[in-house]
Design a protein around this motif. Sequence first.
Motif, PDB file in Angstrom:
ATOM      1  N   VAL A  57      -8.511  10.233   3.670  1.00 30.00           N
ATOM      2  CA  VAL A  57      -7.416   9.344   3.276  1.00 30.00           C
ATOM      3  C   VAL A  57      -6.872   8.588   4.489  1.00 30.00           C
ATOM      4  CG1 VAL A  57      -5.040   9.261   2.393  1.00 30.00           C
ATOM      5  CG2 VAL A  57      -6.743  10.738   1.277  1.00 30.00           C
ATOM      6  N   GLN A  58      -6.702   7.292   4.318  1.00 25.53           N
ATOM      7  CA  GLN A  58      -5.981   6.459   5.275  1.00 25.53           C
ATOM      8  C   GLN A  58      -4.900   5.698   4.500  1.00 25.53           C
ATOM      9  OE1 GLN A  58      -6.254   6.779   8.355  1.00 25.53           O
ATOM     10  NE2 GLN A  58      -8.332   7.437   8.847  1.00 25.53           N
ATOM     11  N   ILE A  59      -3.729   5.563   5.098  1.00 21.57           N
ATOM     12  CA  ILE A  59      -2.578   4.992   4.405  1.00 21.57           C
ATOM     13  C   ILE A  59      -2.404   3.515   4.765  1.00 21.57           C
ATOM     14  CG2 ILE A  59      -0.083   5.151   4.049  1.00 21.57           C
ATOM     15  CD1 ILE A  59      -1.646   7.519   2.922  1.00 21.57           C
ATOM     16  N   ILE A  60      -2.252   2.679   3.758  1.00 22.79           N
ATOM     17  CA  ILE A  60      -1.965   1.259   3.935  1.00 22.79           C
ATOM     18  C   ILE A  60      -0.449   1.051   3.861  1.00 22.79           C
ATOM     19  CG2 ILE A  60      -2.218  -1.051   2.934  1.00 22.79           C
ATOM     20  CD1 ILE A  60      -4.793  -0.074   4.165  1.00 22.79           C
ATOM     21  N   GLU A  61       0.126   0.472   4.890  1.00 23.14           N
ATOM     22  CA  GLU A  61       1.570   0.241   4.919  1.00 23.14           C
ATOM     23  C   GLU A  61       1.867  -1.259   4.888  1.00 23.14           C
ATOM     24  OE1 GLU A  61       3.032   2.340   8.326  1.00 23.14           O
ATOM     25  OE2 GLU A  61       2.887   4.296   7.325  1.00 23.14           O
ATOM     26  N   SER A  62       1.227  -1.941   3.941  1.00 23.60           N
ATOM     27  CA  SER A  62       1.446  -3.381   3.760  1.00 23.60           C
ATOM     28  C   SER A  62       1.152  -3.715   2.305  1.00 23.60           C
ATOM     29  CB  SER A  62       0.530  -4.183   4.689  1.00 23.60           C
ATOM     30  OG  SER A  62      -0.812  -4.113   4.236  1.00 23.60           O
ATOM     31  N   ASP A  63       1.133  -5.001   2.005  1.00 25.62           N
ATOM     32  CA  ASP A  63       0.878  -5.439   0.631  1.00 25.62           C
ATOM     33  C   ASP A  63      -0.601  -5.689   0.360  1.00 25.62           C
ATOM     34  OD1 ASP A  63       3.569  -5.318   0.046  1.00 25.62           O
ATOM     35  OD2 ASP A  63       3.944  -7.400   0.676  1.00 25.62           O
ATOM     36  N   LEU A  64      -1.478  -5.184   1.222  1.00 24.33           N
ATOM     37  CA  LEU A  64      -2.908  -5.315   0.943  1.00 24.33           C
ATOM     38  C   LEU A  64      -3.268  -4.639  -0.374  1.00 24.33           C
ATOM     39  CD1 LEU A  64      -4.610  -4.690   4.414  1.00 24.33           C
ATOM     40  CD2 LEU A  64      -4.720  -6.789   3.062  1.00 24.33           C
ATOM     41  N   LEU A  65      -2.587  -3.540  -0.679  1.00 18.15           N
ATOM     42  CA  LEU A  65      -2.769  -2.826  -1.943  1.00 18.15           C
ATOM     43  C   LEU A  65      -1.426  -2.679  -2.634  1.00 18.15           C
ATOM     44  CD1 LEU A  65      -5.058   0.148  -0.775  1.00 18.15           C
ATOM     45  CD2 LEU A  65      -5.822  -1.929  -1.941  1.00 18.15           C
ATOM     46  N   THR A  66      -1.462  -2.643  -3.964  1.00 15.24           N
ATOM     47  CA  THR A  66      -0.269  -2.268  -4.720  1.00 15.24           C
ATOM     48  C   THR A  66      -0.264  -0.755  -4.877  1.00 15.24           C
ATOM     49  OG1 THR A  66      -1.290  -2.334  -6.920  1.00 15.24           O
ATOM     50  CG2 THR A  66      -0.492  -4.432  -5.999  1.00 15.24           C
ATOM     51  N   TYR A  67       0.843  -0.189  -5.403  1.00 14.29           N
ATOM     52  CA  TYR A  67       0.902   1.264  -5.564  1.00 14.29           C
ATOM     53  C   TYR A  67      -0.048   1.764  -6.636  1.00 14.29           C
ATOM     54  CZ  TYR A  67       3.755   0.641  -9.781  1.00 14.29           C
ATOM     55  OH  TYR A  67       4.203   0.303 -11.041  1.00 14.29           O
ATOM     56  N   GLU A  68      -0.637   0.848  -7.422  1.00 14.22           N
ATOM     57  CA  GLU A  68      -1.591   1.242  -8.465  1.00 14.22           C
ATOM     58  C   GLU A  68      -3.044   1.085  -8.021  1.00 14.22           C
ATOM     59  OE1 GLU A  68      -0.324  -1.506 -11.469  1.00 14.22           O
ATOM     60  OE2 GLU A  68       0.851   0.033 -12.514  1.00 14.22           O
ATOM     61  N   GLU A  69      -3.254   0.624  -6.789  1.00 17.57           N
ATOM     62  CA  GLU A  69      -4.600   0.293  -6.329  1.00 17.57           C
ATOM     63  C   GLU A  69      -5.079   1.225  -5.210  1.00 17.57           C
ATOM     64  OE1 GLU A  69      -4.961  -4.514  -6.985  1.00 17.57           O
ATOM     65  OE2 GLU A  69      -3.920  -3.778  -5.190  1.00 17.57           O
ATOM     66  N   ALA A  70      -6.393   1.293  -5.076  1.00 17.01           N
ATOM     67  CA  ALA A  70      -7.040   2.008  -3.976  1.00 17.01           C
ATOM     68  C   ALA A  70      -8.225   1.182  -3.505  1.00 17.01           C
ATOM     69  CB  ALA A  70      -7.508   3.384  -4.424  1.00 17.01           C
ATOM     70  N   SER A  71      -8.644   1.411  -2.271  1.00 19.06           N
ATOM     71  CA  SER A  71      -9.848   0.762  -1.765  1.00 19.06           C
ATOM     72  C   SER A  71     -10.705   1.786  -1.047  1.00 19.06           C
ATOM     73  CB  SER A  71      -9.496  -0.390  -0.823  1.00 19.06           C
ATOM     74  OG  SER A  71     -10.662  -1.132  -0.506  1.00 19.06           O
ATOM     75  N   LEU A  72     -11.922   1.407  -0.743  1.00 22.35           N
ATOM     76  CA  LEU A  72     -12.887   2.277  -0.074  1.00 22.35           C
ATOM     77  C   LEU A  72     -13.528   1.529   1.083  1.00 22.35           C
ATOM     78  CD1 LEU A  72     -14.669   3.534  -3.306  1.00 22.35           C
ATOM     79  CD2 LEU A  72     -13.249   4.975  -1.834  1.00 22.35           C
ATOM     80  N   SER A  73     -13.938   2.255   2.115  1.00 22.74           N
ATOM     81  CA  SER A  73     -14.731   1.645   3.184  1.00 22.74           C
ATOM     82  C   SER A  73     -16.037   1.129   2.586  1.00 22.74           C
ATOM     83  CB  SER A  73     -15.016   2.671   4.278  1.00 22.74           C
ATOM     84  OG  SER A  73     -15.713   3.787   3.757  1.00 22.74           O
ATOM     85  N   THR A  74     -16.667   0.187   3.276  1.00 27.27           N
ATOM     86  CA  THR A  74     -17.881  -0.425   2.718  1.00 27.27           C
ATOM     87  C   THR A  74     -18.977   0.610   2.467  1.00 27.27           C
ATOM     88  OG1 THR A  74     -18.574  -0.976   4.971  1.00 27.27           O
ATOM     89  CG2 THR A  74     -17.469  -2.697   3.710  1.00 27.27           C
ATOM     90  N   TYR A  75     -19.062   1.629   3.332  1.00 29.12           N
ATOM     91  CA  TYR A  75     -20.066   2.677   3.127  1.00 29.12           C
ATOM     92  C   TYR A  75     -19.788   3.433   1.826  1.00 29.12           C
ATOM     93  CZ  TYR A  75     -22.363   7.206   3.506  1.00 29.12           C
ATOM     94  OH  TYR A  75     -23.099   8.335   3.233  1.00 29.12           O
ATOM     95  N   ALA A  76     -18.529   3.865   1.631  1.00 29.06           N
ATOM     96  CA  ALA A  76     -18.179   4.602   0.422  1.00 29.06           C
ATOM     97  C   ALA A  76     -18.327   3.728  -0.818  1.00 29.06           C
ATOM     98  CB  ALA A  76     -16.746   5.126   0.532  1.00 29.06           C
TER      99      ALA A  76
END
Length: 506
Positions: free
Chosen positions: A57-76
């Motif tokens: 887990v890595q935490i995004i502290e900006s508006d790149l994601l909403t609280y309903e969204e998640a992202s993955l590294s390109t490998y994952a």
Amino acid sequence: MSETCTTTLRLKNLGINTYKDAILYIRKDCNVCAAEGFEVQTRVRVNFKGRSLITTVQIIESDLLTYEEASLSTYAWSYLQAQEGEDLFIFHHKQLASLGFVRSKLYGHTLSQNEINEIIKDISKSRFSDINLSMFLAGCVGGRLNGEEIFYLTNAMLQSGSRLHWGSQVVVDKHCVGGLPGNRTTLIVIPIVAAFGLMIPKTSSRAITSPAGTADVMEVFAPVELDLKSMRRVVEKENGCIIWGGTVSLSPVDDVLISIERIMDLDSEGQMVASVLSKKIAAGSTNILIDIPLGPTAKVRSISMANLVKAHMEAISRKFGIETKVILSDGTQPIGQGIGPALEARDVLAVLSCDKNAPQDLREKALLLAGEIIEFSPTIQKGEGVKIAHHILESGQALQKFQNICLVQGGFSEIPKAHHTHEITAVSSGIVSNIDNRRLARLAKLTGAPHVKVAGLEILVKLDHFVERHQPLIILHANSLEQINYALSYYEIESDMIKITEMISR
């Protein structure tokens, strides 16, 4: 503890490349963090349409994601075959038993075959974080692996990927343990040996933190990302190939371990032996030549470590029924002039073309290695190999074979040139008394190599050469002035990477 689904989040592709590190990006105020208290570096399992993977887990502290969204590294993202806008399921996961084995190794305990198998299995399934991988490598360094453990590790890594079979009595290969810039003998050795008539299917690596890998240099001439069927076609037609090993999945665990080992700057002789032999045996080799450059700024820096690696290479090979010949070579300075894919390719082509201006150290070393491999043939007596290699090179057969291999792999391209160059000159007269391989490689990388094929540098002097004040030492090559200036800023700090000792008159 059983794995139970905690929540789902909608996928958004941020396109963050972390090499082979599986990362889950979420916001701190998302449902899963609020419910579970997940923090940075927490390990969780994610699932997408039947595919699962343990992620960090890595935490995004900006508006790149909403609280309903998640992202993955390109490998994952690629591993899971994720799709934007679809739901990602997040699970707790049970503690890996293999991490207990890693901790045991850190405390100096000997690992059993089963314990090593479990560690490698979990690494192959991307269950180890970079921290876990670092723990394992730290436990292996400094002679902490005995011969039996190295054999178990080699076998486990071998079993983690594909294994090739060629149906030939003698299948040869070569490998250099690395750490020496410009040492691009492979692209000369392969066509010489293939022209002689021995089968030599060469799978090579790309650079991770160095300015060029063999596959990067070969890609200047021809495609290297061939699948197994295409690889077989090239070898069956020309006796040899030079391709990137990542496309045929030979010992894939090794690629993961090397990426961490180089960042840690650790030289684990046991891991090195397992790494080399697992890939060579997986490629179907029956006879292997290992080149160990020895020098204070090479990968292997002491004669004691070189002899230890040599002994392990030969002993482990015998257990697999493989004949391995190990030679120790000069690793005190770069081989050839070019450092960087296109510049090393230029050196290779000059040698193959018998150009009078070709770097002679690269030529002579390649001929020595090719001769040693030719003597794996049951029809050749010891001492005859180098003479045969010389004839094949000087007759033009090696150049023709190299061109044929390139064409069958997909084409023979001209070597491109950089848009900008810059000379670095000597600030004083004297004798070149030291050349730092590591810092010189770093300088070449800062010009943009290996990702920019034309980037890198030419080194114009050798050890013990006399140089005049203002004489050119290095020529930087890059596609932008900004990259030249970036490399120069490093050279200003590390200007003694080529040390010149002033002569004292009496």
